[in-house]
Design an enzyme around this catalytic site. Structure first.
Site, PDB file in Angstrom:
ATOM      1  N   HIS A 168     -31.806  13.702  -4.972  1.00  0.00           N
ATOM      2  CA  HIS A 168     -31.699  12.377  -5.578  1.00  0.00           C
ATOM      3  C   HIS A 168     -30.255  11.923  -5.746  1.00  0.00           C
ATOM      4  CE1 HIS A 168     -32.485   9.331  -8.908  1.00  0.00           C
ATOM      5  NE2 HIS A 168     -33.302   8.966  -7.954  1.00  0.00           N
TER       6      HIS A 168
ATOM      7  N   LYS B 286     -26.438  10.691  -4.959  1.00  0.00           N
ATOM      8  CA  LYS B 286     -25.833   9.766  -4.004  1.00  0.00           C
ATOM      9  C   LYS B 286     -24.338  10.087  -3.956  1.00  0.00           C
ATOM     10  CE  LYS B 286     -29.682   7.626  -5.547  1.00  0.00           C
ATOM     11  NZ  LYS B 286     -30.470   8.037  -6.715  1.00  0.00           N
TER      12      LYS B 286
ATOM     13  N   ASP C 131     -12.920  12.676   4.215  1.00  0.00           N
ATOM     14  CA  ASP C 131     -11.757  13.530   4.454  1.00  0.00           C
ATOM     15  C   ASP C 131     -11.497  14.510   3.308  1.00  0.00           C
ATOM     16  OD1 ASP C 131     -11.378  12.317   6.887  1.00  0.00           O
ATOM     17  OD2 ASP C 131      -9.813  10.954   6.178  1.00  0.00           O
TER      18      ASP C 131
ATOM     19  N   HIS D 275     -31.469  -0.147 -12.130  1.00  0.00           N
ATOM     20  CA  HIS D 275     -31.443   1.155 -11.476  1.00  0.00           C
ATOM     21  C   HIS D 275     -30.285   2.012 -11.957  1.00  0.00           C
ATOM     22  CE1 HIS D 275     -31.439   3.974  -7.928  1.00  0.00           C
ATOM     23  NE2 HIS D 275     -32.732   3.862  -8.167  1.00  0.00           N
TER      24      HIS D 275
ATOM     25  N   LYS E 222     -27.781   4.488 -14.037  1.00  0.00           N
ATOM     26  CA  LYS E 222     -27.873   5.745 -14.782  1.00  0.00           C
ATOM     27  C   LYS E 222     -26.483   6.011 -15.355  1.00  0.00           C
ATOM     28  CE  LYS E 222     -30.536   6.487 -10.798  1.00  0.00           C
ATOM     29  NZ  LYS E 222     -31.516   5.469 -11.089  1.00  0.00           N
TER      30      LYS E 222
ATOM     31  N   ASP F 218     -18.239   5.677 -27.706  1.00  0.00           N
ATOM     32  CA  ASP F 218     -16.966   5.526 -28.434  1.00  0.00           C
ATOM     33  C   ASP F 218     -15.839   5.044 -27.522  1.00  0.00           C
ATOM     34  OD1 ASP F 218     -18.314   6.391 -30.657  1.00  0.00           O
ATOM     35  OD2 ASP F 218     -17.417   8.380 -30.720  1.00  0.00           O
TER      36      ASP F 218
END
Length: 405
Positions: A115, A117, A122, A310, A312, A317
């Protein structure tokens, strides 16, 4: 609680919102690649702007850059034949993580998905977040969207890029190697990779010695089973002023729920920006039974309504002495925290945290609807029944996998 992340202060980190900011930055980096591109994603869709990323991979491979692409067998499925042929002809090496096979998701071990991404160019530049290769205004199940999907990623240089590169390289070897390669070539490959990573790290430290303090936090099913959740719990436990979490599929386990409730009880303002539109039955209904205790403790829940949320991400603080923020692929639900391979970047920097906080506050104020505790308690019987059914199915699924949550 033992250390859950290896922080270094040698990073440059840039916040990117949506594919409209990520894809141009990513394709620019790919077009400048010299040696290699490593790319992992749950969904690779070629509609609209997603094709721009595919074209950049093809251009890189055509000029001799080693180009590795890993897609998830559930999230992506078979690539269109035209694109398969073009990538193969150009030299893009493509692997599918955990293809389903004839029994599909009936086998519980197939629930363990890729899941995360991640894209590393390089070995020095990494992109990490929640954004799939998917046009902001398009959804494979719902078609054209009226408003762009709400999501984030980061672009970073520094030692976490070398760590991401090594992690991706090891997964690549595990996926494609036959037995003799695993037994004879893999140890040498790992040694070479570590040496290259150390050299890259040293070069980056020399260049960015006064950079941002950040870390890459991974979740897998071997050594890093609970690091992302522990990172969240530690930051929530240390919060003194405010917590803002934006999460697509929100179904936190007992420890995480208690951490949020304790924070609210000690006077910390806790705000959640969650999915307000129906996307999937389990995602929508299984989350709602946990809202009651949070609302009773004074936690604010805002539902995002213009499009699919979508993101996450979280920020804690931002204006305090110890700002903390995270951007990544991990939802706060059982699939992400117990089964899937995930990757989050954690940043301890005021400017970055304030930037993320401002974007989330704007979304809550202009695109969210605050949930009224009385309205939640009085929701129709049918909806409450569906909520409980979904919640029960989720718990049953966890029992089948042998996990407690």
């Amino acid at each position: 609680m033992k250390r859950v992340a290896d922080f270094a202060k040698d990073h440059r980190v840039r916040l990117l919102q949506g594919a409209q900011e990520l894809f141009p930055a990513m394709t620019e980096a790919m077009d400048a690649a010299i040696s290699d591109i490593q790319f992992e994603t749950y969904i690779f869709d070629f509609t609209g702007s997603g094709a721009q990323v595919a074209e950049a991979l093809i251009r890189a491979a055509q000029r001799g850059v080693r180009t590795h692409l890993v897609v998830d067998g559930v999230g992506t499925g078979p690539l269109p034949k035209t694109w398969q042929q073009r990538m193969k002809a150009a030299g893009v090496q493509v692997r599918v993580y955990s293809p389903l096979g004839p029994l599909g998701l009936l086998l519980p071990h197939r629930w363990r998905r890729l899941h995360r991404k991640l894209c590393v160019v390089d070995g020095l530049l990494v992109f990490c977040g929640g954004i799939n290769v998917l046009d902001d205004h398009y959804d494979p199940n719902y078609g054209e969207l009226d408003a762009p999907r709400f999501d984030f990623a980061v672009q970073a240089t520094g030692s976490l890029a070398a760590q991401a590169s090594q992690t991706m390289e090891l997964l690549w070897w595990r996926m494609q190697a036959v037995r003799d390669v695993r037994l004879h070539r893999l140890p040498q490959a790992v040694r070479d990779l570590r040496a290259a990573s150390a050299a890259r790290h040293a070069r980056q430290q020399d260049r960015d010695a006064r950079g941002i303090r950040a870390a890459l936090v991974l979740r897998d099913n071997v050594r890093n089973r609970s690091r992302i959740e522990k990172a969240y719990r530690r930051a929530i436990g240390a919060a003194r002023h405010d917590i803002i979490i934006a999460n697509a599929y929100f179904m936190p386990g007992g420890k995480l729920r208690r951490a949020l409730i304790l924070a609210a009880n000690r006077g910390v303002r806790v705000q959640l920006l969650l999915q307000g539109r129906y996307e999937y039955f389990m995602q929508y209904h299984a989350a709602r039974p946990v809202y009651g205790a949070l609302l009773a403790a004074g936690v604010e829940i805002h539902e995002y309504e213009p499009s699919f949320l979508h993101a996450k991400v979280a920020v804690i603080d931002a204006h305090g002495e110890k700002p903390w923020a995270t951007v990544g692929s991990s939802n706060l639900d059982p699939l992400s925290l117990l089964l899937a391979r995930e990757a989050n970047v954690v940043v301890e920097d005021a400017a970055f945290a304030i930037d993320l906080r401002q974007r989330l506050v704007h979304a809550m104020q202009h695109a969210g609807r605050r949930m009224d505790p009385a309205r939640y308690a009085g929701r129709p019987l049918r909806q409450r029944v569906l909520d409980r059914v979904a919640f029960g199915l989720m718990r049953l699924a966890l029992w089948v996998t042998g996990n407690r949550y």
